[in-house]
Scaffold this motif. Structure first.
Motif, PDB file in Angstrom:
ATOM      1  N   TYR A 139      37.038  39.009  50.289  1.00  0.00           N
ATOM      2  CA  TYR A 139      37.198  39.931  51.307  1.00  0.00           C
ATOM      3  C   TYR A 139      38.902  40.230  51.170  1.00  0.00           C
ATOM      4  N   TYR A 143      40.818  43.774  50.535  1.00  0.00           N
ATOM      5  CA  TYR A 143      41.632  44.104  51.879  1.00  0.00           C
ATOM      6  C   TYR A 143      43.071  44.471  51.126  1.00  0.00           C
ATOM      7  N   THR A 162      38.243  45.649  59.993  1.00  0.00           N
ATOM      8  CA  THR A 162      37.803  44.117  59.658  1.00  0.00           C
ATOM      9  C   THR A 162      36.900  43.496  60.907  1.00  0.00           C
ATOM     10  N   LEU A 199      46.109  40.614  59.560  1.00  0.00           N
ATOM     11  CA  LEU A 199      45.154  41.828  59.821  1.00  0.00           C
ATOM     12  C   LEU A 199      45.998  42.976  60.632  1.00  0.00           C
TER      13      LEU A 199
END
Length: 461
Positions: A139, A143, A162, A199
């Protein structure tokens, strides 16, 4: 400004799967927007599949309806390379992987993005919803690849949604692995953050309104506030936007045999919205907008009417409740504009002796608060959050008691907030009205029904 959108968007569950774009219409999207949503989220049948016919049609609807933000799911960057939630994908790059090199992955991603990145309303992507935590490394590779490809195509600020699953399913793993739920949950969450890295946005879903083991007795999800605190504290410490999915559906019975998510009251909807406001969520999402059951009832107690839009396309009372809730949230956000989450506490009345009630505080660790000395309530559970804006402080005080556990309609609790002795005045915002109040004896008293909140700014010390 808070963003609002919903899963189960118009046409998302239309059957059969209409690849020609007929699964969704401009009227359906207008109803969606009239509910208060400002982001079109394209998932389900509306995601990019094949040549993207239906996704292109949705972008046309966005232009027609004046929508400025469209978030999409691209099957090519979803099931085709990430697989599914059950079978983990350890890596996307390397020997025996989907791509031999990072450059090959980046070229693939760039080609996908080029199909829609120049659409005026495009803001970003949603990958797999609640991916297997063992797939966190893969993942993360995807990303970072999207970020690199976006920069090469002139849009380095692509938003990536996310979504990490809440504690409800992690609890099941804790029994299988041994150890405490908190220990296993920390390990689970760490796998995501280690694999994905920094993130821009972190969202989670927690659906608190359930039925007890007998399948009949309403209860409130244990560990709800503890799980939320883990996520929001991470976001605070890493300067990550927090997004929160609210329960807006019923799911009981044969369609998902293990599901015990019950119908909820208007007060319970407001409870969730106030929690999101107090935690300063930048995005408030709802699951689900469109009921994916059937009017004949595949185990749904509400027979296809357990969401905002029924299985046969009608607006339900939940649509109107959500509409009211979003209007309320937008007004409260004006009062809280610029304030950021700083911490939270739970206050449980000594009278809350029932096990379901005491489970509210399961695993929860209170934060220190400067201006508030104590908060008392005579019968329920209070969730208090602290918010900061430069040197200014605000609080949310929410009656977080589950409405379904009350003995009478609109059962209220007396609340007494004791402030630090230097606090002389406060501003109290409640349901659209702001009042300035002088603190005479160091305390403020009020009366709150379940789901109701007041927002308090410290004006003068």
């Amino acid at each position: 400004m808070i963003d609002f959108y919903a899963y189960g968007n118009p046409g998302c569950y239309s059957k059969p799967d209409n690849k020609d774009g007929s699964a969704t219409t401009a009227k359906q999207w207008k109803d969606y927007l009239d509910c208060g949503f400002n982001v079109m989220f394209l998932g389900g049948n509306n995601m990019w599949q094949g040549d993207g016919t239906i996704t292109k049609k949705c972008f046309a609807f966005a232009k027609e309806l004046g929508v400025k933000k469209v978030l999409i799911r691209d099957e090519r960057l979803y099931a085709e390379i990430l697989g599914n939630k059950v079978a983990p994908v350890k890596s996307l790059v390397g020997e025996n992987c989907k791509f031999a090199t990072q450059a090959e992955l980046d070229d693939y991603v760039k080609n996908c993005l080029s199909n829609y990145i120049n659409e005026e309303a495009f803001i970003g992507l949603s990958f797999m919803d609640e991916p297997n935590y063992e797939s966190a490394n893969a993942y993360g590779q995807l990303y970072r690849s999207v970020k690199r490809a976006g920069a090469k195509l002139g849009k380095p600020d692509i938003h990536i949604q996310t979504m990490i699953e809440g504690k409800h399913r992690v609890a099941w793993r804790s029994f299988a692995k041994g150890g405490t739920l908190d220990e296993n949950y920390a390990e689970f969450f760490r796998a995501y953050t280690d694999g994905i890295g920094k993130l821009d946005f972190l969202g989670t879903d927690l659906y608190p309104f359930k039925l007890d083991n007998d399948g009949e007795t309403p209860c409130f999800m244990d560990g709800y506030f503890n799980a939320l605190k883990i996520f929001v504290d991470y976001c605070k410490n890493t300067d990550t936007e927090f997004g929160f999915v609210l329960q807006s559906y019923e799911l009981v019975g044969n369609y998902y045999p293990l599901a015990t998510h019950r119908l909820y009251s208007l007060n319970e909807m407001m409870l969730q919205i106030n929690v999101a406001l107090g935690l300063r969520a930048g995005t408030i999402m709802f699951y689900t907008y469109e009921d994916f059951g059937s009017a004949e009832g595949t185990g749904y107690r509400s027979y296809g009417e357990g969401s905002m839009i029924s299985a046969d396309g009608r607006k339900t009372e939940y649509y109107r409740w959500t509409q009211l809730g979003i209007v309320y949230a937008k007004k409260a956000e004006e009062f809280l504009n610029g304030y950021k989450y700083a911490g939270c506490r739970l206050f449980v009345s000594p009278k809350a002796e029932n096990l379901r009630e005491t489970l509210y505080a399961y695993g929860f660790k209170d934060d220190e608060m400067e201006e508030i000395v104590s908060v008392d309530c005579d019968r329920h559970v209070l969730f208090v959050t602290e918010m900061k804006k430069d040197e200014n402080t605000a609080f949310m005080i929410l009656n977080a008691y589950d409405d379904a556990l009350c003995n009478e309609l609109y059962e209220a609790s007396e609340v007494n907030v004791c402030f630090d002795k230097e606090v002389g005045q406060i501003e109290v915002y409640r349901n659209g009205v702001t009042k300035r109040i002088k603190i005479e004896d160091g305390s403020y008293r009020d009366r709150l029904i379940p789901g109701e909140a007041i927002f308090v700014k410290i004006v003068k010390r």
